[in-house]
Enzyme design. Structure first.
Site, PDB file in Angstrom:
ATOM      1  CB  CYS A   2      -0.908   0.006   1.228  1.00  0.00           C
ATOM      2  SG  CYS A   2      -1.960   1.479   1.351  1.00  0.00           S
ATOM      3  CD  GLU A 106      -1.115  -2.102  -5.266  1.00  0.00           C
ATOM      4  OE1 GLU A 106      -0.121  -1.704  -5.926  1.00  0.00           O
ATOM      5  OE2 GLU A 106      -1.140  -2.159  -4.023  1.00  0.00           O
TER       6      GLU A 106
END
Length: 222
Positions: A2, A106
């Site tokens: 992340c 992402e």
């Protein structure tokens, strides 16, 4: 991993959602929180047991760090090793926290050309609650720098086509156990989110640059 997330809910609303004590921090909305930037974090006070909402810097610095300029400052900790890694284990056992977010980003590798960014948020419209750990580093002038890292695990079936990792997303029922308000094994919470928890949509490559920070980053493309 992340490496970027959005935090746009007003601090007062976040404080009410997590039932934190004390004043809410002065945090501006950000659609592109990047490493080394401040973000809201929910922590449990060890003496009072109350939860507090504070601003900490993203990229954990262990308290035993000698040279801040050479510190690694990892933004993520792997769920598989966070309890045993010398970098993270003390924080995992003593200083767990929750990182509220509205979405995270992402990047999916393409057969040719640059990676395609995607935004990910809860399907039910609630805030995301990432499992995190935090540290307080004391400098030579007695200044204290508080930092955090987000714990990541294997991607669930929704996210796996895009990336093989995802943040550990805590459900509300698990917040007390993670923060230490209930007797529990926190390692049992380090698992991928259930299928269907999140929704995913492609977004503009503008999110690649931390300097770009506006609501348009979350708008779907294509």
């Amino acid at each position: 991993m992340c490496g970027r997330f959005a935090s746009t809910t007003p601090p007062e609303t976040v404080a009410r959602r997590f039932k934190t004590a004390g004043p809410a921090p002065n945090a501006a909305p950000s659609w592109n929180v990047a490493p080394n930037q401040p973000a809201m974090v929910v922590r449990r006070h060890p003496r009072t047991g109350e939860s507090h909402l504070d601003l900490l810097t993203w990229g954990i610095i262990p308290r035993w760090t000698k040279d801040l300029a050479k510190a690694r400052k990892p933004i993520n900790a792997r769920a598989e090793t966070v309890a045993t890694s010398p970098m993270f284990r003390d924080a995992f056992h003593r200083r767990r926290c929750i990182v509220p977010a509205d979405a995270f980003y992402e990047w999916q590798a393409q057969e040719s050309g640059p990676k395609q960014p995607y935004a990910i948020a809860r399907r039910d419209g609630e805030m995301l609650a990432f499992a995190g750990i935090w540290e307080g580093w004391r400098g030579p002038a007695a200044e204290i720098l508080r930092t955090f890292s987000i714990i990541v695990t294997a991607a669930n079936e929704d996210l796996a086509p895009i990336h093989d990792r995802m943040p550990v997303i805590l459900e509300q029922r698990d917040w007390p156990a993670w923060l230490g308000d209930q007797e529990a094994d926190p390692a049992e919470l380090l698992r991928p989110a259930e299928a269907g928890t999140v929704r995913i949509w492609p977004v503009s490559a503008r999110v690649n640059k931390p300097a770009n920070n506006d609501a348009a980053l979350l708008e779907p493309i294509g």
